[in-house]
Design an enzyme around this catalytic site. Structure first.
Site, short mmCIF file in Angstrom:
data_model
loop_
_atom_site.label_atom_id
_atom_site.label_comp_id
_atom_site.label_asym_id
_atom_site.label_seq_id
_atom_site.Cartn_x
_atom_site.Cartn_y
_atom_site.Cartn_z
N SER A 174 1.17 -1.56 -0.06
CA SER A 174 0.55 -0.42 -0.16
C SER A 174 0.92 1.05 0.00
O SER A 174 1.45 1.52 1.01
CB SER A 174 -0.70 -0.19 1.22
OG SER A 174 -1.58 1.23 0.93
N TYR A 195 -0.99 -1.61 10.16
CA TYR A 195 -1.08 -1.89 8.77
C TYR A 195 -0.09 -1.84 8.22
O TYR A 195 0.31 -2.71 6.94
CB TYR A 195 -2.86 -1.20 8.13
CG TYR A 195 -2.86 -1.38 6.71
CD1 TYR A 195 -3.36 -2.26 6.23
CD2 TYR A 195 -2.20 -0.13 5.50
CE1 TYR A 195 -3.70 -2.19 4.85
CE2 TYR A 195 -2.68 0.30 4.36
CZ TYR A 195 -3.25 -1.50 3.81
OH TYR A 195 -3.91 -1.22 2.62
P1 NAP Z 1 -12.26 -4.72 0.19
O1 NAP Z 1 -12.83 -4.61 -0.79
O2 NAP Z 1 -12.17 -4.51 1.66
O3 NAP Z 1 -12.49 -6.27 -0.08
C1 NAP Z 1 -11.11 -6.87 0.59
C2 NAP Z 1 -11.16 -8.73 -0.30
O4 NAP Z 1 -10.90 -9.18 0.59
C3 NAP Z 1 -12.44 -9.26 -0.05
O5 NAP Z 1 -12.52 -9.97 -1.18
C4 NAP Z 1 -12.25 -10.22 1.15
O6 NAP Z 1 -13.52 -11.27 0.68
C5 NAP Z 1 -11.01 -10.59 0.72
N1 NAP Z 1 -11.01 -10.87 2.35
C6 NAP Z 1 -10.69 -10.25 3.50
N2 NAP Z 1 -9.77 -11.61 4.88
C7 NAP Z 1 -10.16 -12.82 4.02
C8 NAP Z 1 -9.37 -13.85 4.45
N3 NAP Z 1 -9.07 -14.40 5.25
N4 NAP Z 1 -9.70 -14.94 3.26
C9 NAP Z 1 -9.48 -14.59 2.34
N5 NAP Z 1 -10.34 -13.01 2.13
C10 NAP Z 1 -10.11 -12.29 2.58
O7 NAP Z 1 -10.44 -4.13 0.03
P2 NAP Z 1 -9.79 -3.57 -1.37
O8 NAP Z 1 -9.93 -2.73 -1.22
O9 NAP Z 1 -10.33 -4.59 -2.79
O10 NAP Z 1 -8.30 -3.99 -1.27
C11 NAP Z 1 -7.83 -5.32 -1.70
C12 NAP Z 1 -6.36 -4.90 -1.58
O11 NAP Z 1 -5.44 -3.92 -1.99
C13 NAP Z 1 -5.74 -5.07 0.57
O12 NAP Z 1 -4.86 -6.03 0.38
C14 NAP Z 1 -5.50 -3.67 0.32
O13 NAP Z 1 -5.10 -3.46 1.33
C15 NAP Z 1 -4.52 -3.61 -0.81
N6 NAP Z 1 -4.78 -2.27 -0.38
C16 NAP Z 1 -6.05 -1.31 -0.75
C17 NAP Z 1 -6.24 -0.18 -0.88
C18 NAP Z 1 -7.88 0.70 -0.86
O14 NAP Z 1 -7.64 2.01 -1.70
N7 NAP Z 1 -8.43 0.02 -0.98
C19 NAP Z 1 -4.81 1.35 -1.23
C20 NAP Z 1 -4.15 -0.19 -0.62
C21 NAP Z 1 -3.96 -1.25 -0.74
P3 NAP Z 1 -14.73 -11.40 1.57
O15 NAP Z 1 -16.03 -10.51 1.90
O16 NAP Z 1 -15.23 -12.60 1.61
O17 NAP Z 1 -14.08 -11.38 3.35
#
Ligand code: NAP
Length: 247
Positions: free
Chosen positions: A142, A155
């Site tokens: 991130s 985080y």
């Molecule tokens: P999100 O919308 O909250 O989606 C998270 C996903 O991860 C969901 O599909 C969830 O599935 C799954 N998940 C959570 N816990 C899990 C587990 N124990 N085993 C398997 N799957 C699991 O998050 P996002 O924003 O798309 O983030 C995706 C990645 O990008 C993350 O690694 C995050 O740290 C990174 N990131 C995001 C941002 C941002 O601004 N959004 C910025 C930098 C980095 P379920 O619903 O089935 O639990």
């Protein structure tokens, strides 16, 4: 583009929602057979499988909590049986709760490290034994790691660990022709980022990049698409920040 008969196989963790779902859509469009991993959102995962199948893609949904080694092992077995040996692993699953370090509970610390760090470790370890030569691994860090904002200590520590895995694992796979890189998004409009923030806080983040908007999941899906493509074959052990220019 690959045909479905000879398509390469990709696992995208946490692909039921958010960035993972956009990555799954993009890799299916690129011609991969895609395993959509999720932990609890089975309805969303099944709907995505149906959507992609209706467009001719080969996809399955696989429930596995990435923090559990036995579930990750079982996931690889199901994917190998139903789609074939894995060529691409996208370690997207992750969680974020912003709390000052002093107020962080043991339970939140454990949950964040279990999913973001142990989850990535579990899939990497399994991938080392099972992935096809010439494969591609994309981890998720991130841009918050570069910003050092209050509330992000735990985080950011998990994402620092993911970056460390990325650099070392790329070297440990010497001789296998498998690349290991990470993408480090800036703020992306998903529930992970939006939940719990006021409209004012969201607008503050949206104004931070010189490109003056929040990222969309598709902005990151296109970066992952590049990193797993033949064109990125010489990119290895790198962290690619995709954040509209914040840092
Ligand atoms: P999100 O919308 O909250 O989606 C998270 C996903 O991860 C969901 O599909 C969830 O599935 C799954 N998940 C959570 N816990 C899990 C587990 N124990 N085993 C398997 N799957 C699991 O998050 P996002 O924003 O798309 O983030 C995706 C990645 O990008 C993350 O690694 C995050 O740290 C990174 N990131 C995001 C941002 C941002 O601004 N959004 C910025 C930098 C980095 P379920 O619903 O089935 O639990």
């Amino acid at each position: 583009m690959n045909t479905i008969e000879n398509s390469q196989v990709a696992i995208v963790t946490g692909a039921s929602r958010g960035i993972g779902a956009a990555v799954a859509r993009r890799l299916a469009k690129d011609g991969f057979a895609v395993a959509i991993n999720y932990a609890s959102s089975s309805k969303e995962a099944d709907a995505l499988v149906a959507e992609l199948a209706s467009k001719g893609a080969k996809t399955i949904a696989v429930k596995a909590d990435v923090s559990k080694a036995d579930e990750v092992r079982a996931m690889f077995e199901v994917v190998e049986q139903q789609l074939g040996k894995v060529d691409v692993l996208v370690n997207n699953a992750g969680v974020l709760k912003t709390v000052p370090l002093a107020d962080t509970s043991d339970a939140l610390y454990d949950q964040t490290f279990d999913i973001n760090v142990r989850g990535t470790f579990n899939t990497l370890r399994e991938a080392a034994a099972r992935m096809n030569e010439g494969g591609r691994i994309v981890n998720f860090s991130s841009t918050t790691l570069a910003l050092n904002m209050p509330g992000y200590a735990i985080y950011n520590a998990t994402k620092a660990a993911v970056e460390a895995f990325t650099h070392v694992f790329a070297k440990e796979l010497r001789g296998r022709n498998i690349t290991v890189n990470a993408v480090a998004p800036g703020p992306i409009a998903t529930s992970l980022f939006l939940d719990g923030k006021t409209e004012e806080q969201i607008q503050t983040f949206a104004k931070m990049p010189p490109l003056q908007r929040l990222g969309q999941p598709e902005d990151i899906a296109s970066v992952v698409s590049f990193l797993v493509s033949p064109d990125a074959g010489w990119v290895n052990g790198q962290i690619l920040r995709a954040n509209g220019g914040i840092a």
